[in-house]
Scaffold this motif. Structure first.
Motif, PDB file in Angstrom:
ATOM      1  N   HIS B  50      -1.941  30.923  46.024  1.00  0.00           N
ATOM      2  CA  HIS B  50      -2.744  31.899  46.759  1.00  0.00           C
ATOM      3  C   HIS B  50      -4.225  31.656  46.530  1.00  0.00           C
ATOM      4  O   HIS B  50      -5.019  31.661  47.462  1.00  0.00           O
ATOM      5  N   ARG B  51      -4.584  31.424  45.296  1.00  0.00           N
ATOM      6  CA  ARG B  51      -5.997  31.214  44.988  1.00  0.00           C
ATOM      7  C   ARG B  51      -6.555  30.030  45.756  1.00  0.00           C
ATOM      8  O   ARG B  51      -7.647  30.085  46.303  1.00  0.00           O
ATOM      9  N   VAL B  52      -5.775  28.953  45.786  1.00  0.00           N
ATOM     10  CA  VAL B  52      -6.247  27.765  46.490  1.00  0.00           C
ATOM     11  C   VAL B  52      -6.385  28.067  47.977  1.00  0.00           C
ATOM     12  O   VAL B  52      -7.413  27.774  48.594  1.00  0.00           O
ATOM     13  N   ILE B  53      -5.372  28.673  48.549  1.00  0.00           N
ATOM     14  CA  ILE B  53      -5.425  29.009  49.965  1.00  0.00           C
ATOM     15  C   ILE B  53      -6.591  29.939  50.246  1.00  0.00           C
ATOM     16  O   ILE B  53      -7.331  29.774  51.214  1.00  0.00           O
ATOM     17  N   TYR B  54      -6.758  30.901  49.378  1.00  0.00           N
ATOM     18  CA  TYR B  54      -7.835  31.871  49.575  1.00  0.00           C
ATOM     19  C   TYR B  54      -9.194  31.186  49.609  1.00  0.00           C
ATOM     20  O   TYR B  54      -9.980  31.376  50.544  1.00  0.00           O
ATOM     21  N   ARG B  58     -11.913  30.478  52.559  1.00  0.00           N
ATOM     22  CA  ARG B  58     -13.238  31.071  52.404  1.00  0.00           C
ATOM     23  C   ARG B  58     -14.323  30.009  52.550  1.00  0.00           C
ATOM     24  O   ARG B  58     -15.428  30.304  52.990  1.00  0.00           O
ATOM     25  N   HIS B  59     -14.016  28.802  52.154  1.00  0.00           N
ATOM     26  CA  HIS B  59     -15.004  27.720  52.186  1.00  0.00           C
ATOM     27  C   HIS B  59     -14.426  26.478  52.841  1.00  0.00           C
ATOM     28  O   HIS B  59     -14.138  25.494  52.144  1.00  0.00           O
ATOM     29  N   PRO B  60     -14.258  26.518  54.139  1.00  0.00           N
ATOM     30  CA  PRO B  60     -13.652  25.358  54.825  1.00  0.00           C
ATOM     31  C   PRO B  60     -14.463  24.100  54.543  1.00  0.00           C
ATOM     32  O   PRO B  60     -15.683  24.131  54.594  1.00  0.00           O
ATOM     33  N   GLY B  61     -13.759  23.026  54.234  1.00  0.00           N
ATOM     34  CA  GLY B  61     -14.447  21.776  53.963  1.00  0.00           C
ATOM     35  C   GLY B  61     -14.880  21.634  52.519  1.00  0.00           C
ATOM     36  O   GLY B  61     -15.606  20.712  52.161  1.00  0.00           O
ATOM     37  N   ILE B  62     -14.420  22.525  51.680  1.00  0.00           N
ATOM     38  CA  ILE B  62     -14.756  22.451  50.257  1.00  0.00           C
ATOM     39  C   ILE B  62     -14.131  21.193  49.649  1.00  0.00           C
ATOM     40  O   ILE B  62     -13.073  20.743  50.082  1.00  0.00           O
ATOM     41  N   SER B  63     -14.812  20.630  48.675  1.00  0.00           N
ATOM     42  CA  SER B  63     -14.272  19.430  48.018  1.00  0.00           C
ATOM     43  C   SER B  63     -13.416  19.868  46.832  1.00  0.00           C
ATOM     44  O   SER B  63     -13.474  21.014  46.394  1.00  0.00           O
ATOM     45  N   VAL B  64     -12.644  18.940  46.341  1.00  0.00           N
ATOM     46  CA  VAL B  64     -11.757  19.250  45.218  1.00  0.00           C
ATOM     47  C   VAL B  64     -12.564  19.686  43.993  1.00  0.00           C
ATOM     48  O   VAL B  64     -12.210  20.648  43.315  1.00  0.00           O
ATOM     49  N   SER B  65     -13.659  18.998  43.713  1.00  0.00           N
ATOM     50  CA  SER B  65     -14.403  19.384  42.499  1.00  0.00           C
ATOM     51  C   SER B  65     -15.038  20.748  42.629  1.00  0.00           C
ATOM     52  O   SER B  65     -15.136  21.470  41.646  1.00  0.00           O
ATOM     53  N   GLU B  66     -15.474  21.060  43.834  1.00  0.00           N
ATOM     54  CA  GLU B  66     -16.061  22.383  44.016  1.00  0.00           C
ATOM     55  C   GLU B  66     -15.001  23.463  43.799  1.00  0.00           C
ATOM     56  O   GLU B  66     -15.263  24.494  43.184  1.00  0.00           O
ATOM     57  N   LEU B  67     -13.822  23.180  44.309  1.00  0.00           N
ATOM     58  CA  LEU B  67     -12.729  24.129  44.132  1.00  0.00           C
ATOM     59  C   LEU B  67     -12.382  24.277  42.647  1.00  0.00           C
ATOM     60  O   LEU B  67     -12.163  25.376  42.147  1.00  0.00           O
ATOM     61  N   LEU B  68     -12.385  23.164  41.949  1.00  0.00           N
ATOM     62  CA  LEU B  68     -12.133  23.205  40.505  1.00  0.00           C
ATOM     63  C   LEU B  68     -13.178  24.055  39.809  1.00  0.00           C
ATOM     64  O   LEU B  68     -12.882  24.792  38.870  1.00  0.00           O
ATOM     65  N   ALA B  87       1.814  19.043  51.237  1.00  0.00           N
ATOM     66  CA  ALA B  87       3.159  18.628  51.645  1.00  0.00           C
ATOM     67  C   ALA B  87       3.805  19.666  52.557  1.00  0.00           C
ATOM     68  O   ALA B  87       4.559  19.330  53.470  1.00  0.00           O
ATOM     69  N   GLU B  88       3.506  20.930  52.320  1.00  0.00           N
ATOM     70  CA  GLU B  88       4.082  21.999  53.120  1.00  0.00           C
ATOM     71  C   GLU B  88       3.305  22.234  54.420  1.00  0.00           C
ATOM     72  O   GLU B  88       3.631  23.148  55.174  1.00  0.00           O
ATOM     73  N   GLY B  89       2.243  21.463  54.589  1.00  0.00           N
ATOM     74  CA  GLY B  89       1.501  21.589  55.840  1.00  0.00           C
ATOM     75  C   GLY B  89       0.591  22.794  55.935  1.00  0.00           C
ATOM     76  O   GLY B  89       0.246  23.235  57.033  1.00  0.00           O
ATOM     77  N   LEU B  90       0.159  23.319  54.803  1.00  0.00           N
ATOM     78  CA  LEU B  90      -0.724  24.474  54.834  1.00  0.00           C
ATOM     79  C   LEU B  90      -2.188  24.070  54.694  1.00  0.00           C
ATOM     80  O   LEU B  90      -3.089  24.817  55.065  1.00  0.00           O
ATOM     81  N   ILE B  91      -2.394  22.901  54.128  1.00  0.00           N
ATOM     82  CA  ILE B  91      -3.750  22.408  53.912  1.00  0.00           C
ATOM     83  C   ILE B  91      -3.814  20.950  54.338  1.00  0.00           C
ATOM     84  O   ILE B  91      -2.853  20.208  54.147  1.00  0.00           O
ATOM     85  N   VAL B  92      -4.945  20.576  54.931  1.00  0.00           N
ATOM     86  CA  VAL B  92      -5.163  19.170  55.261  1.00  0.00           C
ATOM     87  C   VAL B  92      -6.388  18.676  54.498  1.00  0.00           C
ATOM     88  O   VAL B  92      -7.295  19.442  54.199  1.00  0.00           O
ATOM     89  N   GLN B  93      -6.358  17.380  54.204  1.00  0.00           N
ATOM     90  CA  GLN B  93      -7.478  16.781  53.492  1.00  0.00           C
ATOM     91  C   GLN B  93      -8.137  15.755  54.400  1.00  0.00           C
ATOM     92  O   GLN B  93      -7.463  14.882  54.947  1.00  0.00           O
ATOM     93  N   ARG B 103     -12.264  14.474  49.170  1.00  0.00           N
ATOM     94  CA  ARG B 103     -11.243  14.972  50.092  1.00  0.00           C
ATOM     95  C   ARG B 103     -11.640  16.400  50.415  1.00  0.00           C
ATOM     96  O   ARG B 103     -11.456  17.296  49.594  1.00  0.00           O
ATOM     97  N   LEU B 104     -12.160  16.575  51.603  1.00  0.00           N
ATOM     98  CA  LEU B 104     -12.580  17.907  52.002  1.00  0.00           C
ATOM     99  C   LEU B 104     -11.375  18.690  52.516  1.00  0.00           C
ATOM    100  O   LEU B 104     -10.591  18.177  53.318  1.00  0.00           O
ATOM    101  N   LEU B 105     -11.266  19.893  52.047  1.00  0.00           N
ATOM    102  CA  LEU B 105     -10.058  20.670  52.304  1.00  0.00           C
ATOM    103  C   LEU B 105     -10.221  21.697  53.418  1.00  0.00           C
ATOM    104  O   LEU B 105     -11.252  22.367  53.518  1.00  0.00           O
ATOM    105  N   HIS B 106      -9.202  21.789  54.233  1.00  0.00           N
ATOM    106  CA  HIS B 106      -9.183  22.781  55.329  1.00  0.00           C
ATOM    107  C   HIS B 106      -7.786  23.378  55.425  1.00  0.00           C
ATOM    108  O   HIS B 106      -6.802  22.692  55.170  1.00  0.00           O
ATOM    109  N   LEU B 107      -7.737  24.624  55.848  1.00  0.00           N
ATOM    110  CA  LEU B 107      -6.440  25.237  56.105  1.00  0.00           C
ATOM    111  C   LEU B 107      -5.948  24.784  57.472  1.00  0.00           C
ATOM    112  O   LEU B 107      -6.740  24.650  58.405  1.00  0.00           O
TER     113      LEU B 107
END
Lengths: 178, 178
Positions: B50-54, B58-68, B87-93, B103-107
DNA sequence: CGCGATATGTCAATAGTGCTGACGTACTTG
DNA sequence: CAAGTACGTCAGCACTATTGACATATCGCG
């Protein structure tokens, strides 16, 4: 989302405000527990141990089921943590007199010492936040947090003392009736 | 403990008041997360998902380190959860353009749907508590929670805009500088 | 180009917390 | 005493998070 009614919602119910609250809760809770978690980790314990120590300290002579009612975890989960604490000499179990199936829990001196040390971190932090925010902010803080609960916390004030296992009909133990 | 100064402390710094705050925080946070946790469990996810999805929402295009930096967990912990969500298709990199290591993350749409569903529970609960407590209580709530943080949340308002990876100089991502 | 630093990902092992299911013991009631 | 209830424990599984060690890919710089 914002401006559904055309203007600013005076009750802070806009999407942004609510999200800010959600995030504040997440960050505050994490920081709130971090110090105690670190101390616990050094001793081979975790946050669950703190909860048990905390509530046993708060309610000396509490039974396992009452503790389960407060923590809202399964007895199996509690068992592991509790056994660990007993083995380490932080908690002692006495057989109940009224019902000999019960194991009434008490902190040992060592347990009390750890309880004080752990809770001190959190108490200090809360005290700092309270002081900085002021009395009326504290009142609001309590009101909102109370509103987040599944079942409202009965008022601790005018508690009628009875001869129950727990000295007082505590709002926290009673709360499990949710 | 009470009455060290002989009288009632007007700033709610008495042992009892502080403990009430500590307990309120514990119970409120638990109830606050319970509904979303249940939904997640049904889907084979946990709170970390949930936290990751949230925050990705909230920050589309966030990088992995920023999320960390926001979550303050190790990359190994995040990696497991993130891989699962991808893998479940909820997030794309997407590979970053400015820095192709990122790897910029998007829902995905599906991810957005779940985000809405999960956050809805919490938003509703917060909205209810806010409504019941009133605007001034909400202000106090925020003040106290803000005071519990390790490092104060930079105000969302007059933040100095810089050319950071995130479109806005967000208070939450910036906060990791703690 | 080559070297060091950065960003990301992965494998393996360990620990803490929680859950369900299966039991055993202790007490209550008919 | 037998059956049922209350209380507690053991075994096994799942999720989250950690540390440590590596493996790539990329960037920045000389």
């Amino acid at each position: 989302m914002s401006g559904i009614k055309g203007g600013v919602n005076p009750l802070f119910l806009r999407e942004e405000d609510l999200r800010q609250g959600i995030e504040l809760l997440f960050f505050a809770y994490r920081d709130f527990t971090a110090e105690a978690d670190a101390i616990l980790a050094d001793m081979g314990f975790g946050r669950a141990h703190h909860r048990v120590i905390y509530f046993v300290g708060r309610h000396p002579g509490i039974s396992v089921s009452e503790l389960l009612g407060i923590l809202k975890i399964t007895k199996q989960s509690l068992s592991r943590v509790l056994s660990h604490l007993v083995a380490e000499g932080l908690i002692v179990q006495h057989q109940g007199t009224r019902d000999r199936r019960q194991r009434l829990l008490h902190l040992t001196e060592q347990g009390q010492a750890l309880e004080r040390r752990l809770t001190e971190c959190q108490r200090e932090r809360v005290a700092r936040a309270y002081r900085a925010a002021g009395a009326s902010a504290v009142e609001g803080f309590r009101k909102v947090l109370g509103g987040l609960l599944d079942s409202p916390l009965p008022r601790p004030g005018p508690a009628a003392t009875d001869g129950a296992p727990l000295a007082e009909p505590d709002p926290l133990t009673t709360r499990r009736s949710a």
